[in-house]
Every structure is written in C-alpha cells, then in structure tokens.
Design a protein around this motif. Structure first.
Motif, PDB file in Angstrom:
ATOM      1  N   GLN A 292     103.527  50.845  27.670  1.00 60.13           N
ATOM      2  CA  GLN A 292     102.615  49.931  27.518  1.00 60.13           C
ATOM      3  C   GLN A 292     102.039  49.451  26.148  1.00 60.13           C
ATOM      4  O   GLN A 292     101.723  48.539  25.653  1.00 60.13           O
ATOM      5  CB  GLN A 292     101.198  49.590  28.688  1.00 60.13           C
ATOM      6  CG  GLN A 292     102.271  49.149  29.910  1.00 60.13           C
ATOM      7  CD  GLN A 292     100.677  48.835  30.881  1.00 60.13           C
ATOM      8  OE1 GLN A 292     100.596  47.376  30.812  1.00 60.13           O
ATOM      9  NE2 GLN A 292     100.141  49.738  31.093  1.00 60.13           N
ATOM     10  N   TYR A 293     101.748  50.714  25.428  1.00 59.27           N
ATOM     11  CA  TYR A 293     101.106  50.614  24.385  1.00 59.27           C
ATOM     12  C   TYR A 293     101.799  50.785  23.189  1.00 59.27           C
ATOM     13  O   TYR A 293     101.254  50.273  21.937  1.00 59.27           O
ATOM     14  CB  TYR A 293      99.835  51.625  24.578  1.00 59.27           C
ATOM     15  CG  TYR A 293      98.579  51.377  25.283  1.00 59.27           C
ATOM     16  CD1 TYR A 293      97.637  50.405  24.813  1.00 59.27           C
ATOM     17  CD2 TYR A 293      98.906  51.842  26.602  1.00 59.27           C
ATOM     18  CE1 TYR A 293      96.476  50.178  25.772  1.00 59.27           C
ATOM     19  CE2 TYR A 293      97.694  51.379  27.517  1.00 59.27           C
ATOM     20  CZ  TYR A 293      96.512  50.747  27.147  1.00 59.27           C
ATOM     21  OH  TYR A 293      95.630  50.299  27.971  1.00 59.27           O
ATOM     22  N   VAL A 294     102.921  51.682  23.157  1.00 58.48           N
ATOM     23  CA  VAL A 294     103.507  51.991  22.056  1.00 58.48           C
ATOM     24  C   VAL A 294     105.074  51.352  22.112  1.00 58.48           C
ATOM     25  O   VAL A 294     105.900  51.342  22.844  1.00 58.48           O
ATOM     26  CB  VAL A 294     103.849  53.536  21.947  1.00 58.48           C
ATOM     27  CG1 VAL A 294     104.602  53.989  20.536  1.00 58.48           C
ATOM     28  CG2 VAL A 294     102.517  54.451  22.114  1.00 58.48           C
ATOM     29  N   ARG A 295     105.443  50.615  21.091  1.00 65.50           N
ATOM     30  CA  ARG A 295     106.634  49.831  20.683  1.00 65.50           C
ATOM     31  C   ARG A 295     107.174  50.531  19.511  1.00 65.50           C
ATOM     32  O   ARG A 295     106.984  50.479  18.476  1.00 65.50           O
ATOM     33  CB  ARG A 295     106.207  48.425  20.254  1.00 65.50           C
ATOM     34  CG  ARG A 295     105.462  47.646  21.387  1.00 65.50           C
ATOM     35  CD  ARG A 295     105.196  46.199  21.133  1.00 65.50           C
ATOM     36  NE  ARG A 295     104.423  45.507  22.043  1.00 65.50           N
ATOM     37  CZ  ARG A 295     104.132  44.022  22.416  1.00 65.50           C
ATOM     38  NH1 ARG A 295     105.026  43.512  21.591  1.00 65.50           N
ATOM     39  NH2 ARG A 295     103.395  43.856  23.037  1.00 65.50           N
ATOM     40  N   PRO A 296     108.418  50.919  20.020  1.00 65.54           N
ATOM     41  CA  PRO A 296     109.438  51.514  18.919  1.00 65.54           C
ATOM     42  C   PRO A 296     110.265  50.658  18.272  1.00 65.54           C
ATOM     43  O   PRO A 296     110.873  49.625  18.788  1.00 65.54           O
ATOM     44  CB  PRO A 296     110.334  52.687  19.670  1.00 65.54           C
ATOM     45  CG  PRO A 296     110.341  52.087  21.137  1.00 65.54           C
ATOM     46  CD  PRO A 296     109.137  51.347  21.601  1.00 65.54           C
ATOM     47  N   PHE A 297     110.537  51.077  16.899  1.00 62.72           N
ATOM     48  CA  PHE A 297     111.425  50.301  16.098  1.00 62.72           C
ATOM     49  C   PHE A 297     112.224  51.185  15.161  1.00 62.72           C
ATOM     50  O   PHE A 297     111.923  52.469  14.742  1.00 62.72           O
ATOM     51  CB  PHE A 297     110.589  49.328  15.220  1.00 62.72           C
ATOM     52  CG  PHE A 297     109.734  48.338  16.028  1.00 62.72           C
ATOM     53  CD1 PHE A 297     110.147  46.976  15.952  1.00 62.72           C
ATOM     54  CD2 PHE A 297     108.306  48.733  16.470  1.00 62.72           C
ATOM     55  CE1 PHE A 297     109.311  46.066  16.588  1.00 62.72           C
ATOM     56  CE2 PHE A 297     107.609  47.823  17.108  1.00 62.72           C
ATOM     57  CZ  PHE A 297     108.206  46.563  17.075  1.00 62.72           C
ATOM     58  N   ASN A 298     113.420  50.505  14.838  1.00 63.33           N
ATOM     59  CA  ASN A 298     114.581  51.394  14.001  1.00 63.33           C
ATOM     60  C   ASN A 298     114.786  50.745  12.817  1.00 63.33           C
ATOM     61  O   ASN A 298     115.627  49.949  12.666  1.00 63.33           O
ATOM     62  CB  ASN A 298     115.704  51.724  14.766  1.00 63.33           C
ATOM     63  CG  ASN A 298     116.613  52.554  13.945  1.00 63.33           C
ATOM     64  OD1 ASN A 298     117.713  52.444  14.301  1.00 63.33           O
ATOM     65  ND2 ASN A 298     116.382  53.266  13.028  1.00 63.33           N
ATOM     66  N   GLN A 299     113.831  50.628  11.789  1.00 70.26           N
ATOM     67  CA  GLN A 299     113.862  49.907  10.495  1.00 70.26           C
ATOM     68  C   GLN A 299     113.588  50.612   9.219  1.00 70.26           C
ATOM     69  O   GLN A 299     113.162  51.633   9.467  1.00 70.26           O
ATOM     70  CB  GLN A 299     113.112  48.763  10.644  1.00 70.26           C
ATOM     71  CG  GLN A 299     113.361  47.625  11.991  1.00 70.26           C
ATOM     72  CD  GLN A 299     112.506  46.240  11.624  1.00 70.26           C
ATOM     73  OE1 GLN A 299     111.891  46.098  11.024  1.00 70.26           O
ATOM     74  NE2 GLN A 299     112.282  45.884  12.840  1.00 70.26           N
ATOM     75  N   ASP A 300     114.009  50.088   8.221  1.00 67.07           N
ATOM     76  CA  ASP A 300     113.592  50.688   6.861  1.00 67.07           C
ATOM     77  C   ASP A 300     112.060  50.181   6.645  1.00 67.07           C
ATOM     78  O   ASP A 300     111.732  49.190   6.766  1.00 67.07           O
ATOM     79  CB  ASP A 300     114.162  49.771   5.760  1.00 67.07           C
ATOM     80  CG  ASP A 300     113.987  50.361   4.506  1.00 67.07           C
ATOM     81  OD1 ASP A 300     112.636  50.748   4.124  1.00 67.07           O
ATOM     82  OD2 ASP A 300     114.786  50.596   3.506  1.00 67.07           O
ATOM     83  N   GLY A 301     111.380  51.518   6.614  1.00 64.44           N
ATOM     84  CA  GLY A 301     109.718  51.305   6.631  1.00 64.44           C
ATOM     85  C   GLY A 301     109.461  50.295   5.622  1.00 64.44           C
ATOM     86  O   GLY A 301     108.398  49.667   5.976  1.00 64.44           O
ATOM     87  N   ARG A 302     109.926  49.934   4.539  1.00 70.35           N
ATOM     88  CA  ARG A 302     109.595  49.144   3.252  1.00 70.35           C
ATOM     89  C   ARG A 302     109.616  47.482   3.846  1.00 70.35           C
ATOM     90  O   ARG A 302     108.818  46.950   3.676  1.00 70.35           O
ATOM     91  CB  ARG A 302     110.617  48.941   2.292  1.00 70.35           C
ATOM     92  CG  ARG A 302     110.561  50.503   1.533  1.00 70.35           C
ATOM     93  CD  ARG A 302     111.661  50.379   0.446  1.00 70.35           C
ATOM     94  NE  ARG A 302     111.665  51.441  -0.281  1.00 70.35           N
ATOM     95  CZ  ARG A 302     112.440  52.639   0.390  1.00 70.35           C
ATOM     96  NH1 ARG A 302     112.976  52.649   1.223  1.00 70.35           N
ATOM     97  NH2 ARG A 302     112.444  53.752  -0.333  1.00 70.35           N
ATOM     98  N   THR A 303     110.627  47.283   4.835  1.00 70.51           N
ATOM     99  CA  THR A 303     110.498  45.641   5.501  1.00 70.51           C
ATOM    100  C   THR A 303     109.732  45.821   6.706  1.00 70.51           C
ATOM    101  O   THR A 303     108.964  44.767   6.724  1.00 70.51           O
ATOM    102  CB  THR A 303     111.805  45.227   5.865  1.00 70.51           C
ATOM    103  OG1 THR A 303     112.721  46.492   6.657  1.00 70.51           O
ATOM    104  CG2 THR A 303     112.683  45.215   4.502  1.00 70.51           C
ATOM    105  N   PHE A 304     109.313  47.009   7.405  1.00 64.59           N
ATOM    106  CA  PHE A 304     108.631  47.096   8.529  1.00 64.59           C
ATOM    107  C   PHE A 304     107.026  46.871   8.290  1.00 64.59           C
ATOM    108  O   PHE A 304     106.548  46.206   9.058  1.00 64.59           O
ATOM    109  CB  PHE A 304     108.848  48.382   9.278  1.00 64.59           C
ATOM    110  CG  PHE A 304     108.224  48.386  10.482  1.00 64.59           C
ATOM    111  CD1 PHE A 304     108.735  47.758  11.448  1.00 64.59           C
ATOM    112  CD2 PHE A 304     107.118  49.275  10.520  1.00 64.59           C
ATOM    113  CE1 PHE A 304     107.906  47.940  12.904  1.00 64.59           C
ATOM    114  CE2 PHE A 304     106.566  49.389  11.809  1.00 64.59           C
ATOM    115  CZ  PHE A 304     107.093  48.748  12.962  1.00 64.59           C
ATOM    116  N   ILE A 305     106.496  47.066   7.021  1.00 63.43           N
ATOM    117  CA  ILE A 305     105.012  47.215   6.809  1.00 63.43           C
ATOM    118  C   ILE A 305     104.681  45.648   7.160  1.00 63.43           C
ATOM    119  O   ILE A 305     103.740  45.550   7.922  1.00 63.43           O
ATOM    120  CB  ILE A 305     104.912  47.482   5.258  1.00 63.43           C
ATOM    121  CG1 ILE A 305     105.173  49.177   5.304  1.00 63.43           C
ATOM    122  CG2 ILE A 305     103.377  47.186   4.774  1.00 63.43           C
ATOM    123  CD1 ILE A 305     105.038  49.493   3.863  1.00 63.43           C
TER     124      ILE A 305
END
Length: 471
Positions: A292-305
C-alpha cells in the motif's frame, strides 16, 4: 594468553585441514571440594585472589578426574596454570588453608582440548605462516554475510590458502553453508554492482533469506547488490522518515530502505535500474505487506528523479490515499474475549492517509556515481513554487546522497564532497548543517578500504535548483 592454552602450531599443506592435529592436553591443577555445598564459597574465594583458571569456553567447575569420586558427585575448580599440584610452594595461602582443613584437595587435572574448542582466529594463526600474517596485519577474518552465504574479498597473498580459509569459516560459523570469494571489484564488470565470484566451500546456492530491521528479504545474492554491513545506516535513515511523508529511493536495490520505511507507513517511490533488483524488491514489498505504501519502479535513476516528483504530485491531486486499520495491539484489546474490552467503546474506524503532493526525502545509495545524478534535480518542481515555503509550511526535499572519498585526518574529504555536489547542482554548496540554505552535512558511514571511506551527504534542494526551468 598463557602459552599452555595456545593451539598447536601447524604448517599444513595448501588446502589441507587435519582437525586431529589440533588435539591438545593441558596439565593443570584443580581444587577438589569435599563438600559440594561449598563450591560457590570456594569459587568466590579463589576468584578474588585470581587463582582460578579464567578462559572463555572452559568451564570453571568440572567433575573430579577420579571416576569413582566423580560418580559420587565430587566437583573440582580448575586453577590458574601457575598453580602446580605437585609443588605446594605454588599454592596460595587460601589453598594451603583449605588443604590443611581438609575442605579441599589439590589434584592434577588433564584438560583435553580439540579442534572444536579453538576459534577461527586461533586456527588460522596456527595454519598460516607468520611472515604472511605480519605482512598483511593479521589474518583474513572479515566477510560480508548474506543469509547462509559468507562473501570474502581475499587479498592475493592469501589465495593459495583460500580453500583452507573457507573450510575453517564453515566449521566456526554454524549459520554459514556457502563461502564465496569475489574475483572482481563491484561495478567493474556489471553496471548493477553485481560481481563475479568463485565458490570456495559449500554448495553453489546463493538464494538467501535475510532479516533486517524487522523485515524479511529473499533474493539471489549473485544477481543483486546487498551489504549487511549497512544495516545500521539503513536504520538511521529510516528513523528520520515520518509516517505520511513521501520518500523517493532512486537506487533502491531490493528495498533495504524502502521496505522498513513502508512498515512505518511512509510512502515510498522505490526505483532500481537492475531488473533483478526490481523483481526481488517487488516480491519483498508484497512479502512484508507494505505494497500500500511502497511502489516499485525499474528505470534509469536520472529520469526517475523528476518523474517521481510528477507522479507523487499526480497521485495527490487525484486524491489517492491509503486505508489502514487499527494497530494489532488495539485489535487485541477490542477482541470479544479480551479482559480489557470496553463494551461501550465504538469499534475503531479505518484510518485514511492521503498521499501528500511533494517528496520529503530523496535517497541515492549508489556511492560510486550517485553525485553525478544531482544535475537532474534542476527543474524538479518547476512552476510549482506554490507548494513550498513561503506559500505553505512545506520545505523543499532533503537529499541523502552516498559517495566515496579518501581517508584524511582533517575535513578535506568533506569539502571535496561539497565541491562535487556544487559542480553537479550548478550552485555553491558549503559544509555545514543540512537544514541551512545551501549547506551540506556529511556523515561518515563506514570504512571501505584502508584509504577509502563511504559518506552520506545530506542537503535540501536549493530553490534556484528546484524551481529552475526544465531542459
């Protein structure tokens, strides 16, 4: 340590461990106490005058060496090696008085020690050549443990003994079933901080289970980055987060920051570029019931910021929230069979926690290169100045960026870190307190190598960075 209680010196062939060679008999004296009710009295008396044998893992009270007397329950107190049973001149006045009163007797005692008694350090000091130990300041004893796997990083001079070292580690660490050795530096062969390894002992099974900060993590250690030595640092930062805040974990790994934060009812947008880390993070989020609280992503950190800032804002404007029930303690107290149940009290209603529009903290745990990602904070909240001070009470996000720097006796490494941060942000940042405008607090987190340290630099995103135009 008395030379009597040192392990035997053994110069074994490479990779050969003969445990029987570690058997040793130590000739001691013991005080046989005639009345077993007086054992504690004599123990205190002899301990006060430093007459008892005092070594770890050796019992102070033993059965009498005479089997007949032992069968009758007669006990002995092992004595300091300086006391000789056959030389009364070595007896203290207390021992002499006890013998004269026939309360005790001084008898020879043969203490048998074997391989199981000696510690890992004892065994390795016996096996490794003295010149090798002196040259490398001791023995290879440190390893990073992940579940049942002990991960070593052996120096070249110790490689001829690697199988021997691994075998002893297995013997002396019951929780370890597999010992591996890193054969390349983290990051040199994989952009995901994984490393090439060789199995030195045990099965080639790196599917591990780790408990950390009240959370359970499962993962394949060969496919993701994990360092159990960072548990304290994970806990320190998670303790800073507050329930209901939003944290953006840019390089989240398998979730050592994100999952415990989720348990605190902190919203976390957690990202990792490694597909395997993302997969295991997703599994660990569900396993620990924080989805409910944590959402996972799989991206390049530069664009994710910047994308994370936009996603959080969108979730908030859409009115997204989390529904949580009463605490387990409160549920127990409201159970019909509970003695503390107040029948007049209404059942507690579920709590609705809305997602706030802004991120409170960014975590960037990629110490080899995380600072180079900071330029992507420019325009983080472009055109959204109204969300922050002075229009509201909300402060701009705090960034916690990890990095490496050389060891020094002064604050040169700290100033160097500030200069590197300034260069990426395009704004001069000075060493100081993170809560002050354009100041950076730098905390040393651990030693990485003799001349290399890991640091956590914390600062608030400057307004001229956060509100700059996006490019």
């Amino acid at each position: 340590m008395s030379s009597l209680l040192r392990p035997p010196t053994i110069r074994s062939a490479f990779g050969v461990l003969d445990r029987s060679l570690f058997s040793k008999t130590v000739n001691l004296a013991a005080a046989a106490v005639a009345d077993k009710k007086k054992i504690s009295v004599w123990r205190q008396k002899l301990q006060s005058e430093d007459t008892l044998l005092a070594f770890e893992r050796i019992p102070g009270v033993v059965a009498h060496p005479d089997q007949t007397l032992a069968a009758q329950g007669t006990k002995c107190l092992l004595l300091n090696p300086k006391v000789k049973a056959e030389v009364p001149e070595t007896w203290t006045s207390s021992l002499q008085d006890g013998v004269a009163s026939k309360e005790i007797g001084i008898v020879p005692y043969n203490l048998s020690l074997d391989y199981d008694y000696w510690s890992y350090e004892d065994v390795m000091k016996s096996l490794l050549p003295p010149d090798l130990r002196d040259e490398h300041d001791g023995i290879p004893g440190g390893f990073n443990q992940a579940g049942h796997v002990a991960h070593m990083n052996l120096r070249e001079a110790f490689l001829p003994y690697k199988k021997l070292i691994a075998e002893v580690i297995l013997d002396k660490n019951p929780a370890v079933r597999t010992v591996i050795n890193k054969v390349a530096n983290v990051g040199t062969e994989s952009e995901f901080r994984t490393f090439a390894y060789e199995v030195l002992a045990g099965p080639d099974d790196l599917n591990v289970e780790v408990r950390e900060n009240d959370c359970l993590f499962r993962f394949d250690y060969s496919k993701v980055y994990w360092n159990s030595k960072l548990e304290g640092e994970h806990r320190r930062l998670v303790n800073i987060f507050r329930p209901g805040e939003v944290v953006c974990d840019v390089m989240a790994g398998i979730g050592p920051f994100a999952v415990p934060a989720g348990k605190k009812e902190v919203f976390v947008w957690a990202n990792d570029y490694n597909p395997e880390s993302y997969r295991y993070m997703d599994e660990n989020i569900k396993r620990n019931k924080v989805d409910q609280y944590v959402r996972p992503f799989n991206q390049d950190g530069r664009t994710f910021i910047r994308e994370a800032a936009d996603l959080v804002y969108a979730a908030s404007t859409k009115g997204e929230y989390v529904v949580s029930g009463p605490s387990r303690k409160l549920r127990r107290s409201q159970h019909p069979n509970s003695n503390t149940t107040d029948k007049s009290m209404p059942n507690p209603k579920p709590k609705h926690t809305p997602i706030p529009p802004t991120i409170s903290h960014f975590v960037m745990n990629l110490p080899a290169s995380a600072i180079t990602f900071l330029s992507h904070f420019r325009g983080l909240y472009a055109t959204r100045e109204e969300l922050f001070v002075p229009h509201t009470n909300t402060k701009l996000p705090m960034v916690h960026v990890y990095c490496f720097a050389a060891k020094a006796d002064d604050d040169t490494p700290l100033k160097d870190i500030c200069e590197r941060i300034s260069a990426e942000l395009g704004v001069e940042m000075k060493l100081g307190e993170a809560e002050n405008a354009k100041e950076v607090s730098v905390l040393e987190t651990r030693n990485v190598a003799p001349n290399k340290r890991m640091f956590c630099a914390s600062f608030r995103v400057p307004p001229d960075v956060a509100f700059a135009a996006r490019v």
